[in-house]
Design a protein around this motif. Structure first.
Motif, PDB file in Angstrom:
ATOM      1  N   GLN A   5       0.844  -1.180   0.000  1.00 43.71           N
ATOM      2  CA  GLN A   5       0.000   0.000   0.000  1.00 43.71           C
ATOM      3  C   GLN A   5       0.880   1.230   0.000  1.00 43.71           C
ATOM      4  N   ILE A   6       0.298   2.344  -0.381  1.00 44.34           N
ATOM      5  CA  ILE A   6       1.000   3.624  -0.332  1.00 44.34           C
ATOM      6  C   ILE A   6       0.386   4.477   0.767  1.00 44.34           C
ATOM      7  N   ASN A   7       1.245   5.041   1.611  1.00 40.95           N
ATOM      8  CA  ASN A   7       0.833   5.965   2.663  1.00 40.95           C
ATOM      9  C   ASN A   7       1.278   7.369   2.289  1.00 40.95           C
ATOM     10  N   THR A   8       0.424   8.345   2.515  1.00 45.06           N
ATOM     11  CA  THR A   8       0.749   9.735   2.191  1.00 45.06           C
ATOM     12  C   THR A   8       0.405  10.632   3.369  1.00 45.06           C
ATOM     13  N   THR A   9       1.382  11.390   3.833  1.00 41.64           N
ATOM     14  CA  THR A   9       1.143  12.352   4.908  1.00 41.64           C
ATOM     15  C   THR A   9       0.629  13.657   4.313  1.00 41.64           C
ATOM     16  N   VAL A  10      -0.500  14.120   4.826  1.00 42.66           N
ATOM     17  CA  VAL A  10      -1.114  15.350   4.323  1.00 42.66           C
ATOM     18  C   VAL A  10      -0.375  16.563   4.869  1.00 42.66           C
ATOM     19  N   THR A  11       0.123  17.404   3.976  1.00 46.18           N
ATOM     20  CA  THR A  11       0.699  18.682   4.367  1.00 46.18           C
ATOM     21  C   THR A  11       0.049  19.774   3.522  1.00 46.18           C
ATOM     22  N   ARG A  12       0.222  20.997   3.931  1.00 46.28           N
ATOM     23  CA  ARG A  12      -0.345  22.106   3.171  1.00 46.28           C
ATOM     24  C   ARG A  12       0.214  22.136   1.750  1.00 46.28           C
ATOM     25  N   ASP A  13       1.469  21.732   1.590  1.00 44.51           N
ATOM     26  CA  ASP A  13       2.106  21.808   0.278  1.00 44.51           C
ATOM     27  C   ASP A  13       1.636  20.726  -0.691  1.00 44.51           C
ATOM     28  N   ASN A  14       1.370  19.504  -0.173  1.00 39.81           N
ATOM     29  CA  ASN A  14       1.038  18.427  -1.112  1.00 39.81           C
ATOM     30  C   ASN A  14      -0.451  18.172  -1.266  1.00 39.81           C
ATOM     31  N   LEU A  15      -1.281  18.876  -0.514  1.00 44.34           N
ATOM     32  CA  LEU A  15      -2.721  18.643  -0.552  1.00 44.34           C
ATOM     33  C   LEU A  15      -3.282  18.820  -1.958  1.00 44.34           C
ATOM     34  N   VAL A  16      -2.748  19.777  -2.698  1.00 44.08           N
ATOM     35  CA  VAL A  16      -3.274  20.055  -4.044  1.00 44.08           C
ATOM     36  C   VAL A  16      -2.955  18.927  -5.024  1.00 44.08           C
ATOM     37  N   ASP A  17      -1.996  18.065  -4.676  1.00 44.27           N
ATOM     38  CA  ASP A  17      -1.582  16.993  -5.579  1.00 44.27           C
ATOM     39  C   ASP A  17      -2.165  15.636  -5.205  1.00 44.27           C
ATOM     40  N   PHE A  18      -3.158  15.623  -4.316  1.00 50.32           N
ATOM     41  CA  PHE A  18      -3.632  14.340  -3.807  1.00 50.32           C
ATOM     42  C   PHE A  18      -4.195  13.431  -4.890  1.00 50.32           C
ATOM     43  N   LYS A  19      -4.933  13.973  -5.833  1.00 51.43           N
ATOM     44  CA  LYS A  19      -5.469  13.117  -6.895  1.00 51.43           C
ATOM     45  C   LYS A  19      -4.337  12.529  -7.727  1.00 51.43           C
ATOM     46  N   LYS A  20      -3.287  13.307  -7.950  1.00 52.61           N
ATOM     47  CA  LYS A  20      -2.142  12.795  -8.704  1.00 52.61           C
ATOM     48  C   LYS A  20      -1.454  11.659  -7.950  1.00 52.61           C
ATOM     49  N   ILE A  21      -1.354  11.802  -6.620  1.00 48.06           N
ATOM     50  CA  ILE A  21      -0.724  10.743  -5.820  1.00 48.06           C
ATOM     51  C   ILE A  21      -1.585   9.483  -5.864  1.00 48.06           C
ATOM     52  N   PHE A  22      -2.901   9.654  -5.787  1.00 50.62           N
ATOM     53  CA  PHE A  22      -3.799   8.506  -5.884  1.00 50.62           C
ATOM     54  C   PHE A  22      -3.619   7.786  -7.220  1.00 50.62           C
ATOM     55  N   HIS A  23      -3.585   8.542  -8.305  1.00 51.69           N
ATOM     56  CA  HIS A  23      -3.430   7.915  -9.618  1.00 51.69           C
ATOM     57  C   HIS A  23      -2.063   7.229  -9.740  1.00 51.69           C
ATOM     58  N   LEU A  24      -1.044   7.786  -9.083  1.00 50.48           N
ATOM     59  CA  LEU A  24       0.257   7.121  -9.044  1.00 50.48           C
ATOM     60  C   LEU A  24       0.138   5.784  -8.321  1.00 50.48           C
ATOM     61  N   ALA A  25      -0.584   5.773  -7.194  1.00 50.48           N
ATOM     62  CA  ALA A  25      -0.764   4.539  -6.431  1.00 50.48           C
ATOM     63  C   ALA A  25      -1.440   3.472  -7.282  1.00 50.48           C
ATOM     64  N   ARG A  26      -2.440   3.858  -8.048  1.00 53.42           N
ATOM     65  CA  ARG A  26      -3.114   2.901  -8.930  1.00 53.42           C
ATOM     66  C   ARG A  26      -2.173   2.391 -10.013  1.00 53.42           C
ATOM     67  N   ARG A  27      -1.406   3.325 -10.567  1.00 56.30           N
ATOM     68  CA  ARG A  27      -0.540   2.972 -11.700  1.00 56.30           C
ATOM     69  C   ARG A  27       0.539   1.960 -11.303  1.00 56.30           C
ATOM     70  N   VAL A  28       1.061   2.076 -10.081  1.00 52.25           N
ATOM     71  CA  VAL A  28       2.153   1.184  -9.666  1.00 52.25           C
ATOM     72  C   VAL A  28       1.647  -0.111  -9.048  1.00 52.25           C
TER      73      VAL A  28
END
Length: 367
Positions: free
Chosen positions: A167-190
């Motif tokens: 599984q992929i774990n992601t810590t929410v920060t103010r800086d990466n919040l805007v990229d959450f959908k991209k991180i999700f799609h990365l998780a699916r892709r890998v």
């Protein structure tokens, strides 16, 4: 990271031990504090050099052998970087020989094809890899080591080839919040089997990231977005260190006329937001027992007093199991049994682990 495990066995969430104590569902064991990365949000402030006082193999096996008395919890082998411990696969195999399920939380950068095979052969059921950005620049900045992103992706590829779910774990920060959908799609892709988001707890090195903690209003908005997003995918998604998600889930479901059951919401329907001291505990590299890895309260040492005894009798754990001990809004909230507020965040931001959750804007009535 605390929540790396597949769901507990059916029925384990509600059963009590013979003395009336709750079953221990998950134990995160920091088998070493050494790490090859220097992450800016590391609660342990880990570094690569060896740490004094880490338990021996014999002590580690004795700890494993004591766990069935608490209800046969899932063991999360974590760190630091657990793969830096020479006997990690011996410990994992010992857990399997005792009928215990085990998972691992490596950072992914040290997983070669040979290591992935050893992970599989030792009985590790799942690994969690933390990815905190959708690209190398974002992730490596937080990990403080160039190349960490690509090395983690390579490690996940090796796990996939060896047949080890991750599984992929992601810590929410103010800086990466805007990229959450991209991180999700990365998780699916890998090929990740799950994506877990962690709301930042400013402890350890993360003390310096207090400006990255989102506000209570942003918290609420993020968790509502997460609720909606979960309906759009068949991947398992989970919010961790975000206990009021379980309040929001029930509020939203009620408004939609839906029942919160395992059939509709999976294990989220039968778990609690903050499990520290109630269904979860953390053991440090020197045996110090804590409600969770982010909450450094003195709850005894498992290499001096057996963990089952501490689980039943430690005063802090007994407090966390009693709503009357909670202060402010958490002490009167009707959602307490499914939320509980983050005790580590309360301690970090107020100095009082029993204070109300600082990043919750729900205003309960006394019920």
């Amino acid at each position: 990271m605390e929540d790396q495990a597949p769901g507990p066995r059916p029925g384990a969430h509600s059963a009590l031990l013979p003395d009336g104590s709750p079953r221990l569902r998950l134990v995160a064991w920091e088998v070493t504090r050494s790490c090859n990365l220097a992450c800016k949000h590391c609660r342990a402030e880990a570094h690569s050099e060896p740490y004094p006082g880490e338990c021996t193999t014999t002590q580690g096996k004795a700890l494993i052998e004591s766990l069935p008395e608490t209800g046969s919890p899932i063991i999360i082998f974590t760190g630091g970087e657990p793969l830096l411990r020479p006997d990690i696969f011996e410990l994992a195999a010992h857990a399997r020989s005792k009928g215990l399920r085990a998972v691992m939380a490596p950072n992914g950068t040290l997983i070669s094809a040979a290591t992935a095979r050893l992970i599989k052969e030792s009985g590790i059921e799942r690994c969690s890899i933390s990815i905190d950005g959708a690209d190398a620049a974002t992730h490596d900045s937080l990990r403080a080591v160039p190349g960490a992103f690509e090395a983690a992706l390579e490690g996940m590829a090796r796990l996939r080839e060896a047949g080890v779910p991750f599984q992929i774990n992601t810590t929410v920060t103010r800086d990466n919040l805007v990229d959450f959908k991209k991180i999700f799609h990365l998780a699916r892709r890998v090929g990740a089997v799950a994506w877990h988001i962690f709301l930042l707890v400013p402890m350890g090195r993360a003390e310096a990231l207090r400006d990255q903690v989102i506000s209570a209003a942003e918290y609420e908005e993020t968790l509502n977005w997460f609720y909606d997003f979960r309906q759009q995918t068949d991947m398992h998604l989970k919010a961790t260190c975000a206990p009021h998600y379980y309040r929001i889930m029930r509020q939203r479901a009620k408004a939609e006329g839906r029942q919160v059951t395992p059939a509709t919401f999976g294990m989220d329907a039968v778990t609690r937001g903050c499990l520290g001291g109630t269904g979860f505990c953390f053991v440090s590299h020197t045996g110090a027992l804590q409600p969770c890895g982010y909450l450094e309260l003195d709850c005894g040492n498992v290499f001096r007093t057996p963990l089952p005894e501490l689980w039943r009798t430690t005063p802090w754990f007994l407090k966390f199991r009693d709503q009357k001990a909670y202060e402010g809004r958490c002490g009167i909230c009707a959602f307490h049994k499914v939320c509980g507020g983050c005790r580590a965040r309360a301690y970090s931001l107020t100095g009082n682990p029993m204070a109300e959750e600082p990043l919750c804007n729900y205003r309960p009535k006394a019920e």
